[in-house]
Scaffold this motif. Structure first.
Motif, PDB file in Angstrom:
ATOM      1  N   VAL A 113      24.573 110.093  69.854  1.00  0.00           N
ATOM      2  CA  VAL A 113      24.899 109.400  68.609  1.00  0.00           C
ATOM      3  C   VAL A 113      24.577 110.303  67.426  1.00  0.00           C
ATOM      4  N   TRP A 114      25.453 110.290  66.420  1.00  0.00           N
ATOM      5  CA  TRP A 114      25.125 110.870  65.117  1.00  0.00           C
ATOM      6  C   TRP A 114      25.018 109.741  64.112  1.00  0.00           C
ATOM      7  N   MET A 115      23.848 109.612  63.501  1.00  0.00           N
ATOM      8  CA  MET A 115      23.651 108.629  62.447  1.00  0.00           C
ATOM      9  C   MET A 115      23.915 109.316  61.108  1.00  0.00           C
ATOM     10  N   ALA A 116      25.062 109.005  60.518  1.00  0.00           N
ATOM     11  CA  ALA A 116      25.463 109.565  59.227  1.00  0.00           C
ATOM     12  C   ALA A 116      24.791 108.755  58.129  1.00  0.00           C
ATOM     13  N   ASP A 117      23.872 109.390  57.417  1.00  0.00           N
ATOM     14  CA  ASP A 117      22.897 108.668  56.604  1.00  0.00           C
ATOM     15  C   ASP A 117      23.197 108.764  55.112  1.00  0.00           C
ATOM     16  N   PHE A 118      23.720 107.661  54.548  1.00  0.00           N
ATOM     17  CA  PHE A 118      23.862 107.559  53.096  1.00  0.00           C
ATOM     18  C   PHE A 118      22.565 107.087  52.437  1.00  0.00           C
ATOM     19  N   GLU A 119      21.572 106.695  53.223  1.00  0.00           N
ATOM     20  CA  GLU A 119      20.351 106.074  52.678  1.00  0.00           C
ATOM     21  C   GLU A 119      19.294 107.130  52.343  1.00  0.00           C
ATOM     22  N   ASP A 120      18.471 107.504  53.300  1.00  0.00           N
ATOM     23  CA  ASP A 120      17.327 108.365  53.010  1.00  0.00           C
ATOM     24  C   ASP A 120      17.670 109.845  52.960  1.00  0.00           C
ATOM     25  N   ALA A 121      18.745 110.278  53.614  1.00  0.00           N
ATOM     26  CA  ALA A 121      19.046 111.706  53.699  1.00  0.00           C
ATOM     27  C   ALA A 121      20.118 112.156  52.711  1.00  0.00           C
ATOM     28  N   THR A 122      20.557 111.257  51.839  1.00  0.00           N
ATOM     29  CA  THR A 122      21.593 111.608  50.860  1.00  0.00           C
ATOM     30  C   THR A 122      21.090 111.345  49.450  1.00  0.00           C
ATOM     31  N   SER A 123      21.151 112.368  48.607  1.00  0.00           N
ATOM     32  CA  SER A 123      20.946 112.163  47.180  1.00  0.00           C
ATOM     33  C   SER A 123      22.234 111.564  46.633  1.00  0.00           C
ATOM     34  N   ASP A 158      36.198 121.750  71.663  1.00  0.00           N
ATOM     35  CA  ASP A 158      37.488 121.433  72.262  1.00  0.00           C
ATOM     36  C   ASP A 158      37.348 120.601  73.528  1.00  0.00           C
ATOM     37  N   HIS A 159      36.158 120.606  74.103  1.00  0.00           N
ATOM     38  CA  HIS A 159      35.947 119.860  75.340  1.00  0.00           C
ATOM     39  C   HIS A 159      34.541 119.255  75.288  1.00  0.00           C
ATOM     40  N   GLY A 160      34.312 118.322  76.172  1.00  0.00           N
ATOM     41  CA  GLY A 160      33.015 117.661  76.177  1.00  0.00           C
ATOM     42  C   GLY A 160      32.996 116.476  75.231  1.00  0.00           C
ATOM     43  N   ARG A 161      31.917 115.751  75.279  1.00  0.00           N
ATOM     44  CA  ARG A 161      31.799 114.505  74.532  1.00  0.00           C
ATOM     45  C   ARG A 161      31.198 114.756  73.156  1.00  0.00           C
ATOM     46  N   LEU A 162      31.843 114.254  72.125  1.00  0.00           N
ATOM     47  CA  LEU A 162      31.272 114.290  70.792  1.00  0.00           C
ATOM     48  C   LEU A 162      30.367 113.083  70.590  1.00  0.00           C
ATOM     49  N   ALA A 163      29.396 113.219  69.719  1.00  0.00           N
ATOM     50  CA  ALA A 163      28.478 112.116  69.432  1.00  0.00           C
ATOM     51  C   ALA A 163      29.238 110.944  68.815  1.00  0.00           C
ATOM     52  N   THR A 164      28.813 109.745  69.147  1.00  0.00           N
ATOM     53  CA  THR A 164      29.347 108.534  68.527  1.00  0.00           C
ATOM     54  C   THR A 164      28.835 108.422  67.099  1.00  0.00           C
ATOM     55  N   ILE A 165      29.700 108.115  66.164  1.00  0.00           N
ATOM     56  CA  ILE A 165      29.321 108.016  64.754  1.00  0.00           C
ATOM     57  C   ILE A 165      28.773 106.622  64.458  1.00  0.00           C
ATOM     58  N   VAL A 166      27.590 106.582  63.856  1.00  0.00           N
ATOM     59  CA  VAL A 166      26.986 105.351  63.349  1.00  0.00           C
ATOM     60  C   VAL A 166      26.596 105.605  61.900  1.00  0.00           C
ATOM     61  N   VAL A 167      27.016 104.757  60.995  1.00  0.00           N
ATOM     62  CA  VAL A 167      26.828 104.977  59.558  1.00  0.00           C
ATOM     63  C   VAL A 167      25.683 104.125  59.035  1.00  0.00           C
ATOM     64  N   ARG A 168      24.794 104.757  58.292  1.00  0.00           N
ATOM     65  CA  ARG A 168      23.728 103.998  57.621  1.00  0.00           C
ATOM     66  C   ARG A 168      24.052 103.884  56.130  1.00  0.00           C
ATOM     67  N   PRO A 169      24.459 102.700  55.662  1.00  0.00           N
ATOM     68  CA  PRO A 169      24.691 102.506  54.225  1.00  0.00           C
ATOM     69  C   PRO A 169      23.366 102.427  53.485  1.00  0.00           C
ATOM     70  N   ARG A 170      23.439 102.527  52.180  1.00  0.00           N
ATOM     71  CA  ARG A 170      22.247 102.374  51.355  1.00  0.00           C
ATOM     72  C   ARG A 170      21.719 100.933  51.410  1.00  0.00           C
ATOM     73  N   GLY A 171      20.457 100.765  51.023  1.00  0.00           N
ATOM     74  CA  GLY A 171      19.799  99.471  51.140  1.00  0.00           C
ATOM     75  C   GLY A 171      20.239  98.471  50.089  1.00  0.00           C
ATOM     76  N   TRP A 172      19.849  97.204  50.313  1.00  0.00           N
ATOM     77  CA  TRP A 172      20.235  96.118  49.410  1.00  0.00           C
ATOM     78  C   TRP A 172      19.720  96.319  47.988  1.00  0.00           C
ATOM     79  N   HIS A 173      18.637  97.047  47.805  1.00  0.00           N
ATOM     80  CA  HIS A 173      18.014  97.173  46.486  1.00  0.00           C
ATOM     81  C   HIS A 173      18.745  98.149  45.571  1.00  0.00           C
ATOM     82  N   LEU A 174      19.729  98.892  46.093  1.00  0.00           N
ATOM     83  CA  LEU A 174      20.379  99.949  45.323  1.00  0.00           C
ATOM     84  C   LEU A 174      21.763  99.523  44.842  1.00  0.00           C
ATOM     85  N   THR A 175      22.177 100.075  43.721  1.00  0.00           N
ATOM     86  CA  THR A 175      23.517  99.830  43.191  1.00  0.00           C
ATOM     87  C   THR A 175      24.263 101.149  43.045  1.00  0.00           C
TER      88      THR A 175
END
Length: 532
Positions: A113-123, A158-175
């Motif tokens: 799995v790859w957790m694509a992180d908009f929360e803690d790892a993204t400015s 080109d071959h083999g299994r790629l990680a499944t994408i899971v997205v982490r959105p920002r938290g409820w407290h942010l706009t």
């Protein structure tokens, strides 16, 4: 999707950027607007309830497993939905920002799995947010290959299994202040979820997976219920079957820790399990009980996962998940492998011990922050799981955790050390400087630091000052030294702004709950002269 009921379209208040029109289409913005129209007021009410609960706990109200939901916990019959395609085997998950180079490396890393992180790892600069959505769209379309100006190539395997994408959105407290709906900034969580879901849900289903998410910083079952209702609504709007979405909840607040089963129950048709978010969990303990002397934590490095209250937290998480047929995912290994052979071996040995504990405790997988850690994590979980995709059948019925066990912080009480004080100031200052320049994941002293570790660093300083475990003069002297060192090493760094941010969030009389909202508004929001 019909948007005829919408009376106010989401307005873009930022300057257009390269390829932004591919993400910010009228239909996509209308979709986000429909989510805000349906759920924006509930989000605001839940944030008010967060504040009310914080006041109650600060005033001495006990924290315990809710009596009103005891029937949910006692009922042995309910279980979450079975694992979705691509989420059955999750023994290694790699995390990082949705940036093109990271995406290619993570997808090729050998992690499940790859957790694509908009929360803690993204400015959350506007370019990072929209660029992250473009990265995900290109990854799903398998058109993310690119070559740097220096000639280095990044290509999906080109071959083999790629990680499944899971997205982490920002938290409820942010706009998201670059988007406006009905005169207000749009909730950031709905931006990150809505844009990805609108553009990629159908594409992911066609590719054999689905739209999967990590949900950060939930504080109670009502916030999980809100997400579940959003999932139902979003699936109906795009004509997708209920249950297509799956979400893993990060248990990274102390109030969520006493409602793990309730959170799974609320999300059960969309649930993919729970994750142990260790640094935010410690951050939550200080935010919630930092005014109390019996919750004064020692140096961050000394608060290991073997501490009794952390053991209680992780064992309860595994038992709760497996009792309900859900995956239990372990915490982050943040080490960045060094080029020095001795340092590299020491770091890998530390990671191995951590993952061995998790696998032996019953976790079904765990997080790493660097592709170089994938092999050791995989080896450890392979040794326990073998050919099985998980160990959900290991229900840990012998585990019996009380609320008092979760709160037994005093058993590791110790005064901060001079090194611990300096390290926290250094980590927070260096991370703030990088975050202000648009970088959300930063290698500091051999560890990949993100917003969660910066938060624990700055709130520990606040807590130690409040309880006079360190004096303000000592902190300011270290702050002077670290600021001078940072400026000398990186003349382009925004040292003055980073220092001011540290002083506002670590040295104030009252603890700001997060450093991000104020810093975002002050430094990262760049609106156009006239909104479109």
């Amino acid at each position: 999707m019909s948007t005829s009921a919408l009376t106010h379209r989401v307005r873009v208040l930022a300057e257009p950027g390269h390829r932004h029109d591919e993400i910010l289409t009228p239909a996509a913005l209308d979709f986000v607007g429909s989510l805000v129209a349906a759920f924006g007021e509930r989000r605001r009410e839940l944030l008010k309830e967060r504040r009310r609960q914080a006041i109650r706990l600060s005033a001495g109200a006990p924290l315990d497993f809710p009596l009103v939901t005891s029937a949910v916990r006692a009922d042995p019959s309910w279980r979450v939905a079975p694992p979705a395609p691509g989420l059955t085997d999750r023994r290694v998950e790699i995390t990082g920002p949705p940036e093109r180079r990271m995406a290619v490396n993570a997808l090729n890393s050998g992690a499940q799995v790859w957790m694509a992180d908009f929360e803690d790892a993204t400015s959350p600069t506007w370019d990072n947010i929209v660029g992250g959505q473009l990265t995900l769209l290109d990854a799903v379309e398998r058109r993310i290959d690119f070559t740097t100006d220096e000639g280095k190539e990044y290509r999906l395997g080109d071959h083999g299994r790629l990680a499944t994408i899971v997205v982490r959105p920002r938290g409820w407290h942010l706009t998201e202040e670059h988007l406006e709906f009905d005169g207000r900034p749009v909730p950031a969580a709905l931006v990150d979820f809505g844009l990805y879901f609108f553009h990629c849900a159908r594409r992911q289903i066609d590719a054999g997976h689905g739209p999967y998410f990590y949900l950060p910083k939930l504080e109670n079952r009502y916030e999980a219920r809100l997400w579940n209702d959003i999932f139902v609504h979003a699936q109906e709007l795009l004509g997708l079957p209920r249950g297509t979405i799956r979400a893993t909840v990060l248990i990274e607040t102390i109030t969520a820790a006493v409602e793990m089963e309730e959170i799974l129950h609320e999300l059960r048709e969309h649930s993919a399990g729970l994750n142990a978010g260790r640094w935010d969990y410690l951050f939550s303990l200080i935010k919630t009980f930092g005014h109390r002397t019996d919750f004064r934590l020692p140096d961050r490095a000394k608060v290991t996962m073997t501490a009794p209250f952390m053991r209680a937290y992780t064992e309860l998480l595994v038992r709760t998940c497996h009792r309900r047929g859900a995956h239990a995912i372990g915490g982050m290994a943040a080490q960045v492998p060094s080029r020095d052979p001795a340092a590299r071996e020491a770091a890998l040995a530390t990671v191995r011990l951590d993952k061995e504990r998790e696998a032996e405790d019953g976790f079904d997988g765990s997080w790493v922050a660097h592709p170089g850690l994938v092999p050791v994590c995989r080896e450890v979980f392979d040794g326990v799981l073998g050919d099985r995709p998980h160990q959900i059948d290991r229900t840990r019925d012998e585990v019996d955790v009380t609320a008092a066990d979760l709160l037994s912080v005093r058993r590791i009480a110790a005064p901060p050390t001079p090194e611990g004080i300096r390290t926290n100031i250094s980590v927070a200052l260096r991370y703030f400087a990088a975050w202000l320049r648009g970088q959300g994941a930063v290698a500091v002293d051999g560890l990949m630091e993100d917003a969660a570790t910066a938060e624990i660093a700055r709130v520990q300083i606040w807590q130690w000052l409040r309880h006079r475990a360190v004096d303000r003069g000592t902190v300011l002297r270290h702050l002077d030294d670290e600021a001078a060192a940072l400026g000398a090493a990186h003349p382009w760094a925004p040292v003055d702004e980073a220092r001011a941010l540290f002083e506002r969030t670590a040295l104030a009389a009252e603890l700001p709950l997060f450093f991000t909202p104020d810093a975002y508004t002050r430094h990262l929001v760049r609106r156009a002269e006239a909104g479109s």
